[in-house]
Write a protein that holds these residues in place. Structure first.
Motif, PDB file in Angstrom:
ATOM      1  N   MET A   1       0.853  -1.199   0.000  1.00  0.00           N
ATOM      2  CA  MET A   1       0.000   0.000   0.000  1.00  0.00           C
ATOM      3  C   MET A   1       0.881   1.239   0.000  1.00  0.00           C
ATOM      4  SD  MET A   1      -2.933   1.204   2.719  1.00  0.00           S
ATOM      5  CE  MET A   1      -3.906  -0.259   2.377  1.00  0.00           C
ATOM      6  N   CYS A   2       0.499   2.246  -0.799  1.00  0.00           N
ATOM      7  CA  CYS A   2       1.314   3.452  -0.906  1.00  0.00           C
ATOM      8  C   CYS A   2       1.096   4.358   0.301  1.00  0.00           C
ATOM      9  CB  CYS A   2       0.957   4.221  -2.179  1.00  0.00           C
ATOM     10  SG  CYS A   2       1.112   3.215  -3.675  1.00  0.00           S
ATOM     11  N   SER A   3       2.152   4.937   0.780  1.00  0.00           N
ATOM     12  CA  SER A   3       2.055   5.830   1.930  1.00  0.00           C
ATOM     13  C   SER A   3       1.334   7.114   1.567  1.00  0.00           C
ATOM     14  CB  SER A   3       3.462   6.160   2.442  1.00  0.00           C
ATOM     15  OG  SER A   3       3.389   7.141   3.459  1.00  0.00           O
ATOM     16  N   GLN A   4       0.581   7.636   2.530  1.00  0.00           N
ATOM     17  CA  GLN A   4      -0.169   8.863   2.303  1.00  0.00           C
ATOM     18  C   GLN A   4       0.568  10.094   2.861  1.00  0.00           C
ATOM     19  OE1 GLN A   4      -2.895   8.811   0.528  1.00  0.00           O
ATOM     20  NE2 GLN A   4      -3.115   6.593   0.429  1.00  0.00           N
ATOM     21  N   GLN A   5       1.635   9.894   3.663  1.00  0.00           N
ATOM     22  CA  GLN A   5       2.332  11.000   4.306  1.00  0.00           C
ATOM     23  C   GLN A   5       3.584  11.365   3.513  1.00  0.00           C
ATOM     24  OE1 GLN A   5       0.776  12.397   6.871  1.00  0.00           O
ATOM     25  NE2 GLN A   5      -0.797  10.830   6.594  1.00  0.00           N
ATOM     26  N   LEU A   6       3.412  11.681   2.246  1.00  0.00           N
ATOM     27  CA  LEU A   6       4.541  11.951   1.366  1.00  0.00           C
ATOM     28  C   LEU A   6       4.257  13.165   0.495  1.00  0.00           C
ATOM     29  CD1 LEU A   6       5.118   8.278   0.130  1.00  0.00           C
ATOM     30  CD2 LEU A   6       6.490   9.474   1.836  1.00  0.00           C
ATOM     31  N   THR A   7       5.311  13.715  -0.090  1.00  0.00           N
ATOM     32  CA  THR A   7       5.125  14.774  -1.070  1.00  0.00           C
ATOM     33  C   THR A   7       4.482  14.178  -2.312  1.00  0.00           C
ATOM     34  OG1 THR A   7       7.272  14.424  -2.128  1.00  0.00           O
ATOM     35  CG2 THR A   7       7.204  15.938  -0.231  1.00  0.00           C
ATOM     36  N   TYR A   8       4.082  15.042  -3.230  1.00  0.00           N
ATOM     37  CA  TYR A   8       3.396  14.588  -4.446  1.00  0.00           C
ATOM     38  C   TYR A   8       4.242  13.583  -5.210  1.00  0.00           C
ATOM     39  CZ  TYR A   8       0.556  14.991  -8.692  1.00  0.00           C
ATOM     40  OH  TYR A   8      -0.250  14.732  -9.774  1.00  0.00           O
ATOM     41  N   GLN A   9       5.501  13.934  -5.495  1.00  0.00           N
ATOM     42  CA  GLN A   9       6.333  13.033  -6.277  1.00  0.00           C
ATOM     43  C   GLN A   9       6.742  11.798  -5.485  1.00  0.00           C
ATOM     44  OE1 GLN A   9       7.118  16.055  -5.377  1.00  0.00           O
ATOM     45  NE2 GLN A   9       9.321  16.384  -5.044  1.00  0.00           N
ATOM     46  N   GLU A  10       6.920  11.951  -4.169  1.00  0.00           N
ATOM     47  CA  GLU A  10       7.233  10.789  -3.337  1.00  0.00           C
ATOM     48  C   GLU A  10       6.059   9.813  -3.289  1.00  0.00           C
ATOM     49  OE1 GLU A  10      10.349  12.789  -0.114  1.00  0.00           O
ATOM     50  OE2 GLU A  10       8.193  12.733   0.299  1.00  0.00           O
ATOM     51  N   ARG A  11       4.861  10.339  -3.273  1.00  0.00           N
ATOM     52  CA  ARG A  11       3.676   9.484  -3.261  1.00  0.00           C
ATOM     53  C   ARG A  11       3.604   8.662  -4.554  1.00  0.00           C
ATOM     54  NH1 ARG A  11       0.326  13.037  -2.040  1.00  0.00           N
ATOM     55  NH2 ARG A  11       0.131  12.591   0.172  1.00  0.00           N
ATOM     56  N   MET A  12       3.950   9.289  -5.669  1.00  0.00           N
ATOM     57  CA  MET A  12       3.955   8.556  -6.923  1.00  0.00           C
ATOM     58  C   MET A  12       5.000   7.440  -6.896  1.00  0.00           C
ATOM     59  SD  MET A  12       3.282  11.353  -9.968  1.00  0.00           S
ATOM     60  CE  MET A  12       4.657  12.443  -9.572  1.00  0.00           C
ATOM     61  N   LEU A  13       6.206   7.776  -6.469  1.00  0.00           N
ATOM     62  CA  LEU A  13       7.287   6.789  -6.460  1.00  0.00           C
ATOM     63  C   LEU A  13       7.022   5.646  -5.496  1.00  0.00           C
ATOM     64  CD1 LEU A  13      10.691   8.700  -6.711  1.00  0.00           C
ATOM     65  CD2 LEU A  13       9.620   7.178  -8.378  1.00  0.00           C
ATOM     66  N   SER A  14       6.317   5.922  -4.402  1.00  0.00           N
ATOM     67  CA  SER A  14       6.057   4.874  -3.410  1.00  0.00           C
ATOM     68  C   SER A  14       5.183   3.759  -3.962  1.00  0.00           C
ATOM     69  CB  SER A  14       5.402   5.483  -2.159  1.00  0.00           C
ATOM     70  OG  SER A  14       4.069   5.873  -2.436  1.00  0.00           O
ATOM     71  N   CYS A  15       4.538   4.004  -5.104  1.00  0.00           N
ATOM     72  CA  CYS A  15       3.666   3.005  -5.717  1.00  0.00           C
ATOM     73  C   CYS A  15       4.419   2.097  -6.680  1.00  0.00           C
ATOM     74  CB  CYS A  15       2.537   3.699  -6.485  1.00  0.00           C
ATOM     75  SG  CYS A  15       1.478   4.728  -5.459  1.00  0.00           S
ATOM     76  N   VAL A  16       5.693   2.394  -6.908  1.00  0.00           N
ATOM     77  CA  VAL A  16       6.438   1.710  -7.957  1.00  0.00           C
ATOM     78  C   VAL A  16       7.372   0.656  -7.376  1.00  0.00           C
ATOM     79  CG1 VAL A  16       8.023   2.023  -9.888  1.00  0.00           C
ATOM     80  CG2 VAL A  16       6.351   3.800  -9.356  1.00  0.00           C
ATOM     81  N   ASP A  17       7.345  -0.531  -7.959  1.00  0.00           N
ATOM     82  CA  ASP A  17       8.267  -1.601  -7.593  1.00  0.00           C
ATOM     83  C   ASP A  17       9.588  -1.360  -8.315  1.00  0.00           C
ATOM     84  OD1 ASP A  17       9.692  -3.860  -7.077  1.00  0.00           O
ATOM     85  OD2 ASP A  17       8.253  -5.264  -7.961  1.00  0.00           O
ATOM     86  N   LYS A  18      10.598  -0.964  -7.580  1.00  0.00           N
ATOM     87  CA  LYS A  18      11.865  -0.555  -8.177  1.00  0.00           C
ATOM     88  C   LYS A  18      12.614  -1.715  -8.821  1.00  0.00           C
ATOM     89  CE  LYS A  18      15.770   2.525  -7.233  1.00  0.00           C
ATOM     90  NZ  LYS A  18      16.420   3.422  -6.252  1.00  0.00           N
ATOM     91  N   SER A  19      12.192  -2.951  -8.535  1.00  0.00           N
ATOM     92  CA  SER A  19      12.901  -4.110  -9.082  1.00  0.00           C
ATOM     93  C   SER A  19      12.812  -4.188 -10.604  1.00  0.00           C
ATOM     94  CB  SER A  19      12.361  -5.406  -8.471  1.00  0.00           C
ATOM     95  OG  SER A  19      11.010  -5.636  -8.851  1.00  0.00           O
ATOM     96  N   ALA A  20      11.863  -3.452 -11.183  1.00  0.00           N
ATOM     97  CA  ALA A  20      11.755  -3.436 -12.643  1.00  0.00           C
ATOM     98  C   ALA A  20      12.968  -2.759 -13.289  1.00  0.00           C
ATOM     99  CB  ALA A  20      10.473  -2.723 -13.068  1.00  0.00           C
ATOM    100  N   TRP A  21      13.662  -1.948 -12.517  1.00  0.00           N
ATOM    101  CA  TRP A  21      14.890  -1.303 -12.991  1.00  0.00           C
ATOM    102  C   TRP A  21      16.064  -2.232 -12.641  1.00  0.00           C
ATOM    103  CZ3 TRP A  21      10.602   1.322 -12.003  1.00  0.00           C
ATOM    104  CH2 TRP A  21      10.303   2.454 -12.761  1.00  0.00           C
ATOM    105  N   LYS A  22      16.618  -2.907 -13.613  1.00  0.00           N
ATOM    106  CA  LYS A  22      17.696  -3.875 -13.374  1.00  0.00           C
ATOM    107  C   LYS A  22      19.047  -3.139 -13.378  1.00  0.00           C
ATOM    108  CE  LYS A  22      14.890  -7.324 -15.772  1.00  0.00           C
ATOM    109  NZ  LYS A  22      14.269  -7.823 -14.554  1.00  0.00           N
ATOM    110  N   LEU A  23      19.263  -2.352 -12.343  1.00  0.00           N
ATOM    111  CA  LEU A  23      20.410  -1.452 -12.312  1.00  0.00           C
ATOM    112  C   LEU A  23      21.737  -2.188 -12.143  1.00  0.00           C
ATOM    113  CD1 LEU A  23      18.876   1.430 -10.159  1.00  0.00           C
ATOM    114  CD2 LEU A  23      18.954   1.182 -12.646  1.00  0.00           C
ATOM    115  N   ASP A  24      21.703  -3.450 -11.736  1.00  0.00           N
ATOM    116  CA  ASP A  24      22.935  -4.233 -11.606  1.00  0.00           C
ATOM    117  C   ASP A  24      23.297  -4.966 -12.896  1.00  0.00           C
ATOM    118  OD1 ASP A  24      23.233  -3.494  -8.943  1.00  0.00           O
ATOM    119  OD2 ASP A  24      21.995  -5.171  -8.223  1.00  0.00           O
ATOM    120  N   ASP A  25      22.421  -4.859 -13.873  1.00  0.00           N
ATOM    121  CA  ASP A  25      22.636  -5.527 -15.160  1.00  0.00           C
ATOM    122  C   ASP A  25      23.170  -4.493 -16.147  1.00  0.00           C
ATOM    123  OD1 ASP A  25      22.409  -6.666 -17.702  1.00  0.00           O
ATOM    124  OD2 ASP A  25      20.608  -7.807 -17.173  1.00  0.00           O
ATOM    125  N   LYS A  26      24.464  -4.573 -16.472  1.00  0.00           N
ATOM    126  CA  LYS A  26      25.089  -3.565 -17.334  1.00  0.00           C
ATOM    127  C   LYS A  26      24.443  -3.509 -18.714  1.00  0.00           C
ATOM    128  CE  LYS A  26      29.622  -3.610 -15.079  1.00  0.00           C
ATOM    129  NZ  LYS A  26      31.084  -3.831 -15.254  1.00  0.00           N
TER     130      LYS A  26
END
Length: 314
Positions: A1-26
């Motif tokens: 569940m996304c947090s409600q105590q965040l700034t506008y952009q933080e609220r958006m980012l809190s909904c995103v699963d960061k694992s979709a960004w494979k940052l360890d894969d060159k």
């Protein structure tokens, strides 16, 4: 569940699963950077008739999300002047563009902003449609500068379906499409006159939304608006006579015929507001002796291929 105590952009980012960004894969990171290089070039593309799709500040801001699932701080930017911060970018720039993932993300964004007193789809849909409009010229063609896949990679229909909803899931219960209400028949007329209309542009989806909500719109009595509506209604009424005279594009013919049938059916079942029925009655009864009106011939004069076709049956 996304947090409600965040700034506008933080609220958006809190909904995103960061694992979709494979940052360890060159290899993934390299490919992602190449994608951004191509996309940002399209976003900046312009010619004498078209400004860049997004401001440089907006492009720079969202680059962080596209590449790293991060967003810079906007502290001190009281109005986000010259910077577009909209949940639509969360969908558009997500690495996983599958419908299942985008549906889940849209649901999470909606939940995250529920306590703000409205449906997040309103702002998202307004921005989405605005971008769509700026990617396609008045003929509903894809801008050549954006390439074969356009700036949305052919996802226009999917985005609109996710954001607007449908009769089963529940359409956005607002008049957010007031722009579509005002210009719908002008846009629809251009679509019917243009066999090279971009197939990915969500013509049918917009028609479905309009027909599902038009009975609630207030059609003000403005002369210029009636003129455009009347031209579009004439095209609907006489489409079967006109379409065979246009250049043969099977996909356009299928889409255009489906669109025309939807509009005709709506009038037959009195699905639209009364003022449009009056216009339809005028077109079908008062103008029935004219296959194409003088106004429509003048309109077609802007498009030589259509002018020849229409004059051949006038």
């Amino acid at each position: 569940m996304c947090s409600q105590q965040l700034t506008y952009q933080e609220r958006m980012l809190s909904c995103v699963d960061k694992s979709a960004w494979k940052l360890d894969d060159k290899a993934w990171v390299k490919a992602r950077k190449a994608q951004w290089a191509d996309l940002s070039k399209k976003l900046k593309a312009s010619d004498e008739n078209r400004h860049s799709l997004l401001t440089p500040k907006t492009i720079s801001f969202w680059k962080h999300y596209f590449l790293n699932c991060e967003l810079p701080s906007t502290e001190g930017l009281l109005t986000f002047k010259n910077l577009d911060i909209n949940p639509f970018f969360i969908l558009w720039f997500h690495p996983d563009q599958s419908e299942a993932n985008l549906r889940q993300l849209m649901s999470q964004l909606t939940e995250a902003f529920t306590n703000r007193g409205g449906d997040v789809r309103e702002d998202t849909a307004n921005y989405c449609l605005s971008l769509f409009s700026r990617c396609f010229d008045g003929f509903c063609q894809r801008n050549a500068l954006l390439g074969d896949d356009g700036v949305f990679g052919g996802k226009e229909r999917l985005y609109l379906r996710l954001i607007i909803g449908n009769n089963t899931e529940g359409l956005i219960p607002t008049k957010w499409l007031v722009t579509l209400d005002a210009y719908f028949f002008d846009w629809f007329r251009m679509f019917l006159l243009n066999p090279s209309a971009a197939p990915d542009y969500p013509h049918i989806e917009l028609i479905d939304y309009y027909l599902a909500t038009a009975e609630h719109f207030e059609m003000t009595q403005i002369d210029w608006k009636f003129w455009r509506q009347r031209l579009a209604l004439q095209l609907v009424y006489y489409f079967d006579e006109i379409k065979d005279q246009l250049q043969q594009e099977p996909e356009w013919q299928r889409n255009a015929q489906e669109a025309v049938n939807k509009i005709r059916s709506a009038f037959e079942h009195r699905q639209l507001v009364e003022i449009l029925h009056c216009e339809w009655k005028f077109v079908t009864e008062e103008l029935r002796t004219q296959i194409i009106s003088d106004d429509l011939i003048r309109l077609a004069s802007y498009y030589p291929v259509y002018e020849r076709a229409m004059k051949s049956i006038a």
